[in-house]
Design a protein around this motif. Structure first.
Motif, PDB file in Angstrom:
ATOM      1  N   HIS A   4      -0.974  -7.246   3.180  1.00  0.00           N
ATOM      2  CA  HIS A   4      -0.875  -8.609   3.705  1.00  0.00           C
ATOM      3  C   HIS A   4      -2.187  -9.016   4.351  1.00  0.00           C
ATOM      4  N   PRO A   5      -2.396 -10.309   4.570  1.00  0.00           N
ATOM      5  CA  PRO A   5      -3.645 -10.782   5.182  1.00  0.00           C
ATOM      6  C   PRO A   5      -3.846 -10.201   6.588  1.00  0.00           C
ATOM      7  N   ILE A   6      -5.083 -10.109   6.982  1.00  0.00           N
ATOM      8  CA  ILE A   6      -5.420  -9.658   8.329  1.00  0.00           C
ATOM      9  C   ILE A   6      -5.594 -10.905   9.181  1.00  0.00           C
ATOM     10  N   ARG A   7      -4.650 -11.119  10.087  1.00  0.00           N
ATOM     11  CA  ARG A   7      -4.667 -12.343  10.904  1.00  0.00           C
ATOM     12  C   ARG A   7      -4.934 -12.071  12.382  1.00  0.00           C
ATOM     13  N   LYS A   9      -5.928  -9.063  15.727  1.00  0.00           N
ATOM     14  CA  LYS A   9      -6.653  -7.829  16.041  1.00  0.00           C
ATOM     15  C   LYS A   9      -5.803  -6.602  15.730  1.00  0.00           C
ATOM     16  N   LYS A  10      -4.509  -6.736  15.945  1.00  0.00           N
ATOM     17  CA  LYS A  10      -3.599  -5.626  15.635  1.00  0.00           C
ATOM     18  C   LYS A  10      -3.608  -5.332  14.131  1.00  0.00           C
ATOM     19  N   ASP A  11      -3.532  -6.383  13.316  1.00  0.00           N
ATOM     20  CA  ASP A  11      -3.620  -6.222  11.856  1.00  0.00           C
ATOM     21  C   ASP A  11      -4.951  -5.575  11.468  1.00  0.00           C
ATOM     22  N   TYR A  12      -6.015  -6.029  12.126  1.00  0.00           N
ATOM     23  CA  TYR A  12      -7.361  -5.524  11.834  1.00  0.00           C
ATOM     24  C   TYR A  12      -7.454  -4.031  12.140  1.00  0.00           C
ATOM     25  N   ARG A  13      -6.975  -3.626  13.315  1.00  0.00           N
ATOM     26  CA  ARG A  13      -7.030  -2.207  13.694  1.00  0.00           C
ATOM     27  C   ARG A  13      -6.199  -1.350  12.732  1.00  0.00           C
ATOM     28  N   ALA A  14      -5.044  -1.862  12.339  1.00  0.00           N
ATOM     29  CA  ALA A  14      -4.190  -1.117  11.402  1.00  0.00           C
ATOM     30  C   ALA A  14      -4.896  -0.971  10.049  1.00  0.00           C
ATOM     31  N   ALA A  15      -5.534  -2.030   9.591  1.00  0.00           N
ATOM     32  CA  ALA A  15      -6.256  -1.979   8.318  1.00  0.00           C
ATOM     33  C   ALA A  15      -7.417  -0.986   8.399  1.00  0.00           C
ATOM     34  N   LEU A  16      -8.141  -0.974   9.527  1.00  0.00           N
ATOM     35  CA  LEU A  16      -9.245  -0.023   9.697  1.00  0.00           C
ATOM     36  C   LEU A  16      -8.746   1.419   9.656  1.00  0.00           C
ATOM     37  N   ARG A  17      -7.602   1.673  10.301  1.00  0.00           N
ATOM     38  CA  ARG A  17      -7.043   3.035  10.277  1.00  0.00           C
ATOM     39  C   ARG A  17      -6.706   3.447   8.841  1.00  0.00           C
ATOM     40  N   GLU A  18      -6.128   2.512   8.102  1.00  0.00           N
ATOM     41  CA  GLU A  18      -5.751   2.824   6.728  1.00  0.00           C
ATOM     42  C   GLU A  18      -6.982   3.012   5.840  1.00  0.00           C
ATOM     43  N   VAL A  19      -7.983   2.169   6.033  1.00  0.00           N
ATOM     44  CA  VAL A  19      -9.231   2.305   5.269  1.00  0.00           C
ATOM     45  C   VAL A  19      -9.867   3.665   5.560  1.00  0.00           C
ATOM     46  N   SER A  20      -9.905   4.030   6.835  1.00  0.00           N
ATOM     47  CA  SER A  20     -10.489   5.316   7.224  1.00  0.00           C
ATOM     48  C   SER A  20      -9.748   6.481   6.562  1.00  0.00           C
ATOM     49  N   ALA A  21      -8.424   6.425   6.570  1.00  0.00           N
ATOM     50  CA  ALA A  21      -7.630   7.494   5.946  1.00  0.00           C
ATOM     51  C   ALA A  21      -7.889   7.552   4.441  1.00  0.00           C
ATOM     52  N   LEU A  22      -7.994   6.384   3.805  1.00  0.00           N
ATOM     53  CA  LEU A  22      -8.243   6.352   2.362  1.00  0.00           C
ATOM     54  C   LEU A  22      -9.647   6.854   2.019  1.00  0.00           C
ATOM     55  N   VAL A  23     -10.626   6.503   2.847  1.00  0.00           N
ATOM     56  CA  VAL A  23     -11.999   6.977   2.613  1.00  0.00           C
ATOM     57  C   VAL A  23     -12.038   8.504   2.699  1.00  0.00           C
ATOM     58  N   ARG A  36      -6.200   0.335  -3.660  1.00  0.00           N
ATOM     59  CA  ARG A  36      -5.754  -0.084  -2.324  1.00  0.00           C
ATOM     60  C   ARG A  36      -6.946  -0.125  -1.359  1.00  0.00           C
ATOM     61  N   LEU A  37      -7.783   0.889  -1.427  1.00  0.00           N
ATOM     62  CA  LEU A  37      -8.982   0.937  -0.577  1.00  0.00           C
ATOM     63  C   LEU A  37      -9.876  -0.267  -0.848  1.00  0.00           C
ATOM     64  N   GLU A  38     -10.089  -0.591  -2.110  1.00  0.00           N
ATOM     65  CA  GLU A  38     -10.944  -1.721  -2.473  1.00  0.00           C
ATOM     66  C   GLU A  38     -10.393  -3.039  -1.919  1.00  0.00           C
ATOM     67  N   VAL A  39      -9.102  -3.249  -2.047  1.00  0.00           N
ATOM     68  CA  VAL A  39      -8.480  -4.487  -1.563  1.00  0.00           C
ATOM     69  C   VAL A  39      -8.546  -4.550  -0.037  1.00  0.00           C
ATOM     70  N   GLU A  45     -13.617  -6.859   5.409  1.00  0.00           N
ATOM     71  CA  GLU A  45     -14.922  -7.530   5.375  1.00  0.00           C
ATOM     72  C   GLU A  45     -14.776  -9.035   5.633  1.00  0.00           C
ATOM     73  N   ALA A  46     -13.788  -9.661   5.028  1.00  0.00           N
ATOM     74  CA  ALA A  46     -13.566 -11.096   5.236  1.00  0.00           C
ATOM     75  C   ALA A  46     -13.206 -11.381   6.690  1.00  0.00           C
ATOM     76  N   TYR A  47     -12.359 -10.552   7.285  1.00  0.00           N
ATOM     77  CA  TYR A  47     -11.978 -10.731   8.689  1.00  0.00           C
ATOM     78  C   TYR A  47     -13.200 -10.579   9.594  1.00  0.00           C
ATOM     79  N   GLU A  48     -14.004  -9.554   9.344  1.00  0.00           N
ATOM     80  CA  GLU A  48     -15.190  -9.316  10.174  1.00  0.00           C
ATOM     81  C   GLU A  48     -16.199 -10.443  10.037  1.00  0.00           C
ATOM     82  N   ARG A  49     -16.397 -10.950   8.827  1.00  0.00           N
ATOM     83  CA  ARG A  49     -17.326 -12.055   8.607  1.00  0.00           C
ATOM     84  C   ARG A  49     -16.902 -13.290   9.411  1.00  0.00           C
TER      85      ARG A  49
END
Length: 122
Positions: A4-7, A9-23, A36-39, A45-49
């Motif tokens: 789902h979209p990152i809207r 800070k909580k969504d953002y932190r959860a996405a970062l944790r998942e990205v880190s685990a996938l990396v 999944r990692l690519e998406v 990246e869009a949220y951070e920008r």
């Protein structure tokens, strides 16, 4: 793949944790985890920008950084800027970068032209 979209800070932190685990898994790009990692990386990246604006660096500091990064001396900058006295004047903010210098530094040292044309900090 439920993403789902990152809207928030909580969504953002959860996405970062998942990205880190996938990396850490280092998945194949064509695998389900790789896709999944690519998406997720694209969403992060869009949220951070949008939420974490990073100002372009000062042009002189960018030149000094590239010198340090590449182990260059002021003598090494002469082909791009001019004689050593001119190099010192530029690095000490006594002389502005010319268009020729900007082109040379961009082409030969890979410093982004957008950074070099910015107003130097006082």
């Amino acid at each position: 793949m439920e993403i789902h979209p990152i809207r928030t800070k909580k969504d953002y932190r959860a996405a970062l944790r998942e990205v880190s685990a996938l990396v850490d898994l280092d998945p194949s790009p064509r695998s389900e985890e790789g896709e999944r990692l690519e998406v997720l990386a694209t969403l992060v990246e869009a949220y951070e920008r949008k939420h974490f604006f990073i100002e372009a660096p000062d042009p002189i500091e960018a030149i000094k950084f590239r010198m340090e990064q590449s182990g260059l001396s002021t003598k090494d900058l002469e082909p791009y800027i001019g004689q050593s006295n001119r190099v010192y004047e530029v690095l000490n903010r006594k002389r502005p970068l010319t268009l020729r210098m900007i082109r040379n530094l961009h082409r030969c040292l890979g410093i982004p032209a957008q950074v070099l044309i910015a107003e130097p900090l006082a």
